[in-house]
Design an enzyme around this catalytic site. Sequence first.
Site, PDB file in Angstrom:
ATOM      1  N   GLY A  23       3.181  -7.223  -7.347  1.00  0.00           N
ATOM      2  CA  GLY A  23       2.218  -6.112  -7.374  1.00  0.00           C
ATOM      3  C   GLY A  23       2.025  -5.559  -8.768  1.00  0.00           C
ATOM      4  CB  ALA A  24       2.742  -6.932 -11.961  1.00  0.00           C
ATOM      5  NE  ARG A  26      -4.014  -2.028  -6.938  1.00  0.00           N
ATOM      6  CZ  ARG A  26      -3.742  -1.081  -6.051  1.00  0.00           C
ATOM      7  NH1 ARG A  26      -3.650   0.182  -6.442  1.00  0.00           N
ATOM      8  NH2 ARG A  26      -3.546  -1.367  -4.786  1.00  0.00           N
ATOM      9  CG  ASN A 101       5.826  -2.487  -8.498  1.00  0.00           C
ATOM     10  OD1 ASN A 101       6.113  -1.307  -8.684  1.00  0.00           O
ATOM     11  ND2 ASN A 101       4.555  -2.897  -8.391  1.00  0.00           N
ATOM     12  CB  SER A 153      10.230   5.763  -2.678  1.00  0.00           C
ATOM     13  OG  SER A 153       9.708   7.068  -2.563  1.00  0.00           O
ATOM     14  CE1 TYR A 166       5.884   3.877  -0.088  1.00  0.00           C
ATOM     15  CE2 TYR A 166       7.144   5.913  -0.296  1.00  0.00           C
ATOM     16  CZ  TYR A 166       6.526   4.826  -0.877  1.00  0.00           C
ATOM     17  OH  TYR A 166       6.564   4.669  -2.243  1.00  0.00           O
ATOM     18  CB  ALA A 168      11.757   3.450   7.925  1.00  0.00           C
ATOM     19  CE  LYS A 170       8.661   1.936  -1.416  1.00  0.00           C
ATOM     20  NZ  LYS A 170       8.544   0.830  -2.375  1.00  0.00           N
ATOM     21  CB  ILE A 199       4.992   7.660 -10.430  1.00  0.00           C
ATOM     22  CG1 ILE A 199       6.516   7.663 -10.191  1.00  0.00           C
ATOM     23  CG2 ILE A 199       4.637   6.987 -11.759  1.00  0.00           C
ATOM     24  CD1 ILE A 199       7.355   8.415 -11.193  1.00  0.00           C
TER      25      ILE A 199
HETATM   26  P1  NDP Z   1      -0.309   1.298  -6.401  1.00  0.00           P
HETATM   27  O1  NDP Z   1      -0.930   1.575  -5.081  1.00  0.00           O
HETATM   28  O2  NDP Z   1      -0.953   1.799  -7.633  1.00  0.00           O
HETATM   29  O3  NDP Z   1      -0.064  -0.284  -6.561  1.00  0.00           O
HETATM   30  C1  NDP Z   1       0.509  -1.011  -5.528  1.00  0.00           C
HETATM   31  C2  NDP Z   1       0.711  -2.425  -5.986  1.00  0.00           C
HETATM   32  O4  NDP Z   1       1.343  -3.169  -4.930  1.00  0.00           O
HETATM   33  C3  NDP Z   1      -0.594  -3.126  -6.312  1.00  0.00           C
HETATM   34  O5  NDP Z   1      -0.414  -3.886  -7.487  1.00  0.00           O
HETATM   35  C4  NDP Z   1      -0.807  -4.048  -5.113  1.00  0.00           C
HETATM   36  O6  NDP Z   1      -1.434  -5.257  -5.449  1.00  0.00           O
HETATM   37  C5  NDP Z   1       0.629  -4.366  -4.735  1.00  0.00           C
HETATM   38  N1  NDP Z   1       0.717  -4.853  -3.350  1.00  0.00           N
HETATM   39  C6  NDP Z   1       0.525  -4.151  -2.213  1.00  0.00           C
HETATM   40  N2  NDP Z   1       0.699  -4.950  -1.150  1.00  0.00           N
HETATM   41  C7  NDP Z   1       1.006  -6.178  -1.635  1.00  0.00           C
HETATM   42  C8  NDP Z   1       1.312  -7.426  -1.033  1.00  0.00           C
HETATM   43  N3  NDP Z   1       1.350  -7.569   0.307  1.00  0.00           N
HETATM   44  N4  NDP Z   1       1.586  -8.490  -1.828  1.00  0.00           N
HETATM   45  C9  NDP Z   1       1.563  -8.362  -3.176  1.00  0.00           C
HETATM   46  N5  NDP Z   1       1.282  -7.201  -3.809  1.00  0.00           N
HETATM   47  C10 NDP Z   1       1.001  -6.128  -3.037  1.00  0.00           C
HETATM   48  O7  NDP Z   1       1.184   1.860  -6.286  1.00  0.00           O
HETATM   49  P2  NDP Z   1       2.223   2.314  -7.389  1.00  0.00           P
HETATM   50  O8  NDP Z   1       2.029   1.552  -8.626  1.00  0.00           O
HETATM   51  O9  NDP Z   1       2.235   3.779  -7.417  1.00  0.00           O
HETATM   52  O10 NDP Z   1       3.572   1.860  -6.658  1.00  0.00           O
HETATM   53  C11 NDP Z   1       4.339   0.741  -7.051  1.00  0.00           C
HETATM   54  C12 NDP Z   1       5.658   0.781  -6.303  1.00  0.00           C
HETATM   55  O11 NDP Z   1       6.333   2.008  -6.606  1.00  0.00           O
HETATM   56  C13 NDP Z   1       5.489   0.756  -4.779  1.00  0.00           C
HETATM   57  O12 NDP Z   1       6.522   0.019  -4.197  1.00  0.00           O
HETATM   58  C14 NDP Z   1       5.614   2.207  -4.413  1.00  0.00           C
HETATM   59  O13 NDP Z   1       6.056   2.376  -3.082  1.00  0.00           O
HETATM   60  C15 NDP Z   1       6.649   2.680  -5.421  1.00  0.00           C
HETATM   61  N6  NDP Z   1       6.653   4.112  -5.629  1.00  0.00           N
HETATM   62  C16 NDP Z   1       5.566   4.776  -6.136  1.00  0.00           C
HETATM   63  C17 NDP Z   1       5.608   6.132  -6.325  1.00  0.00           C
HETATM   64  C18 NDP Z   1       4.463   6.915  -6.867  1.00  0.00           C
HETATM   65  O14 NDP Z   1       4.567   8.162  -6.929  1.00  0.00           O
HETATM   66  N7  NDP Z   1       3.369   6.297  -7.312  1.00  0.00           N
HETATM   67  C19 NDP Z   1       6.805   6.910  -5.984  1.00  0.00           C
HETATM   68  C20 NDP Z   1       7.895   6.128  -5.463  1.00  0.00           C
HETATM   69  C21 NDP Z   1       7.800   4.776  -5.301  1.00  0.00           C
HETATM   70  P3  NDP Z   1      -2.994  -5.555  -5.085  1.00  0.00           P
HETATM   71  O15 NDP Z   1      -3.796  -4.443  -5.662  1.00  0.00           O
HETATM   72  O16 NDP Z   1      -3.216  -6.876  -5.729  1.00  0.00           O
HETATM   73  O17 NDP Z   1      -3.058  -5.597  -3.579  1.00  0.00           O
END
Ligand code: NDP
Length: 258
Positions: A23-24, A26, A101, A153, A166, A168, A170, A199
């Site tokens: 998930g890198a 964005r 991630n 998280s 969510y 559960a 995490k 974040i």
């Molecule tokens: P975003 O919603 O900005 O990004 C989520 C990312 O996860 C995207 O790159 C997306 O890729 C990817 N993704 C989702 N589903 C899949 C899948 N099935 N396979 C591959 N990639 C997937 O979230 P954040 O950057 O904010 O979050 C990143 C991580 O940090 C997550 O695990 C989130 O739970 C955790 N987190 C975030 C917090 C926050 O406040 N933002 C707080 C605590 C934890 P694509 O766009 O290609 O689908």
Amino acid sequence: MEEGSNTVGTCGELAGKVALVTGAGRGIGRGIAGKLASLGALVLINYRGSELRAREAAEEIRAAGGRAECLGCDVSDYAACGAMVETVIKEYGHVDILVNNAGITRDNLLMRMSEQEYDEVLDTNLKGAFNTIRHLSRYFLKQRSGKIINISSVSGVMGNPGQANYSASKAGLIGLTKSVARELASRGVCVNAVAPGFIDTEMTQTLSEKAKSSGLAAVPMGRMGTVEDVAEVVAFLAGNKSDYITGQVICVDGGMAI
Ligand code: NDP
């Protein structure tokens, strides 16, 4: 520091390392990819739907002198993760760092939460990490080294109303981290979790103003975290300065979970 503004070289603390970040394309994952690349790692940017943004992220890293490639795969698909890992091993020979991630939210109060909302979140956030770890671990075991970093998280540490699914997932990720850390420790593989708080990414930008202000009120430091705040800690856990740390959960949350 802005995403992608890292100065990069093939020398650096992570030179010669291959890092797979799920998930890198964005958000936090993109920040982590940029940071690891800035330390010399070849970064493999996994995405599911955001192919264009993943390509942009890779371009940014290359423009700064680093190395990055993109790999499409839905991490909730066990077989697809196996195929992704095989492709990576065939192409690059080894992986040294795995950052789980990828994550989604489907927030709802328990009494309104559908089975689908529950399953989708667990399948991506928890099973997705199992899938990549399960497929990559045999290579980590063979090479007797590796760093696995799971992005959990504070919701998994403390719980959060409206996020039963969510939280559960995490919290499950923390259990997965500790169990796998115990299994792989004797073979030189470190497994840790990072638990971000509130974040500034698209995940939180889509929250209502009310949810944002109550989220912020819960942060003793009084500000949202940045992707760089999280990426710095991931970089520490990915490098050799953390070689004697395993099975830990590091909150990057401005004090939320105190
Ligand atoms: P975003 O919603 O900005 O990004 C989520 C990312 O996860 C995207 O790159 C997306 O890729 C990817 N993704 C989702 N589903 C899949 C899948 N099935 N396979 C591959 N990639 C997937 O979230 P954040 O950057 O904010 O979050 C990143 C991580 O940090 C997550 O695990 C989130 O739970 C955790 N987190 C975030 C917090 C926050 O406040 N933002 C707080 C605590 C934890 P694509 O766009 O290609 O689908």
